[in-house]
Scaffold this motif. Sequence first.
Motif, PDB file in Angstrom:
ATOM      1  N   GLU A   1     -33.821 -31.519   2.313  1.00 36.39           N
ATOM      2  CA  GLU A   1     -33.493 -30.087   2.311  1.00 36.39           C
ATOM      3  C   GLU A   1     -33.876 -29.454   3.649  1.00 36.39           C
ATOM      4  O   GLU A   1     -33.106 -28.677   4.211  1.00 36.39           O
ATOM      5  CB  GLU A   1     -34.256 -29.441   1.154  1.00 36.39           C
ATOM      6  CG  GLU A   1     -33.721 -28.219   0.535  1.00 36.39           C
ATOM      7  CD  GLU A   1     -32.251 -28.149   0.235  1.00 36.39           C
ATOM      8  OE1 GLU A   1     -31.725 -27.036   0.399  1.00 36.39           O
ATOM      9  OE2 GLU A   1     -31.608 -29.133  -0.155  1.00 36.39           O
TER      10      GLU A   1
ATOM     11  N   VAL B   1     -31.215 -27.666   6.228  1.00 36.62           N
ATOM     12  CA  VAL B   1     -31.362 -26.287   6.712  1.00 36.62           C
ATOM     13  C   VAL B   1     -31.345 -26.271   8.243  1.00 36.62           C
ATOM     14  O   VAL B   1     -30.608 -25.487   8.856  1.00 36.62           O
ATOM     15  CB  VAL B   1     -32.650 -25.636   6.153  1.00 36.62           C
ATOM     16  CG1 VAL B   1     -32.972 -24.319   6.869  1.00 36.62           C
ATOM     17  CG2 VAL B   1     -32.521 -25.404   4.653  1.00 36.62           C
TER      18      VAL B   1
ATOM     19  N   GLY C   1     -37.456 -20.028   1.141  1.00 35.67           N
ATOM     20  CA  GLY C   1     -36.834 -21.029   2.016  1.00 35.67           C
ATOM     21  C   GLY C   1     -36.998 -20.696   3.489  1.00 35.67           C
ATOM     22  O   GLY C   1     -37.250 -21.575   4.316  1.00 35.67           O
TER      23      GLY C   1
ATOM     24  N   CYS D   1     -28.290 -20.521   7.887  1.00 32.72           N
ATOM     25  CA  CYS D   1     -28.074 -21.249   6.640  1.00 32.72           C
ATOM     26  C   CYS D   1     -28.240 -20.210   5.532  1.00 32.72           C
ATOM     27  O   CYS D   1     -29.092 -19.326   5.646  1.00 32.72           O
ATOM     28  CB  CYS D   1     -29.123 -22.353   6.499  1.00 32.72           C
ATOM     29  SG  CYS D   1     -28.971 -23.327   4.992  1.00 32.72           S
TER      30      CYS D   1
ATOM     31  N   GLN E   1     -29.307 -19.310   1.739  1.00 29.59           N
ATOM     32  CA  GLN E   1     -30.051 -19.747   0.559  1.00 29.59           C
ATOM     33  C   GLN E   1     -29.509 -18.913  -0.589  1.00 29.59           C
ATOM     34  O   GLN E   1     -29.697 -17.697  -0.621  1.00 29.59           O
ATOM     35  CB  GLN E   1     -31.546 -19.489   0.758  1.00 29.59           C
ATOM     36  CG  GLN E   1     -32.405 -19.946  -0.378  1.00 29.59           C
ATOM     37  CD  GLN E   1     -32.537 -21.455  -0.409  1.00 29.59           C
ATOM     38  OE1 GLN E   1     -32.990 -22.057   0.552  1.00 29.59           O
ATOM     39  NE2 GLN E   1     -32.140 -22.067  -1.495  1.00 29.59           N
TER      40      GLN E   1
END
Length: 177
Positions: free
Chosen positions: A20, A24, A128, A34, A36
Motif C-alpha cells: 500500500e 501511494v 493515510g 493519490c 484515499q
Amino acid sequence: MTDISPPPLTAQEQAWLAQEDAHVADTIRCHGVCLQIIGGGTCAVPGCGCSTEGSLPFAYTIGLFGIAHPELVVVGLRMPVLATVLNEAASLVLDGARLLPGMEIELTRWDRRLLVEEVPNPGDIAFGANRHYQRPREASVPLLQLSWADRRGRFPMDPAFSGSKRTQPRPGTWDAW
C-alpha cells in the motif's frame, strides 16, 4: 493512565501495508496525488471482515502536503463524483493555485460550487496521508474540506440548504473513526 497499544501486525498485514505504501508513493509520483476513498464497500485490509456499507463516504488527497499545501477532503458524494471533484481540485493546486479557507471555487467537470473550509481535526481523518508523511495524529497534515452547494447554490451552513446535513457534516463535527 494506561497505555493501550494495538496488537502487533501479522506478517500478512505488514506485507499489505508495504504494498500500500509503495502504491501511494508510485501514484503520487505519476499523478501528483493519490486519492484515499473511504466508505461504501468492504475493508481492504487482509483478513478484515468489517464493512463500510452505510458509512459516510468521503475521500481525501495524499500528496499536496509534499508541495506545501493542505490535503483536500470531500464528504457525502458517490465515489465517481468524489474522485472527479478531488482530481480536478488537486489539479488546480498542482498547477499553482492556493486554496484558502473561505474561497469559493468552480470546477469544469462538476456543476456545483465548492466552499473551501479548514478542518480542525485532520488527525482524526487523514490517516493515510499521515502514514505517508510519517506524521503522528497530533501533528497531522493540514486538511481543507471542500463543501459542496446544493442544486440552488446554498452551502450546508445555510438554513435553506436542501441537502442532508448528515450527508455533508460541518468540518470538525465528523471523523474517520
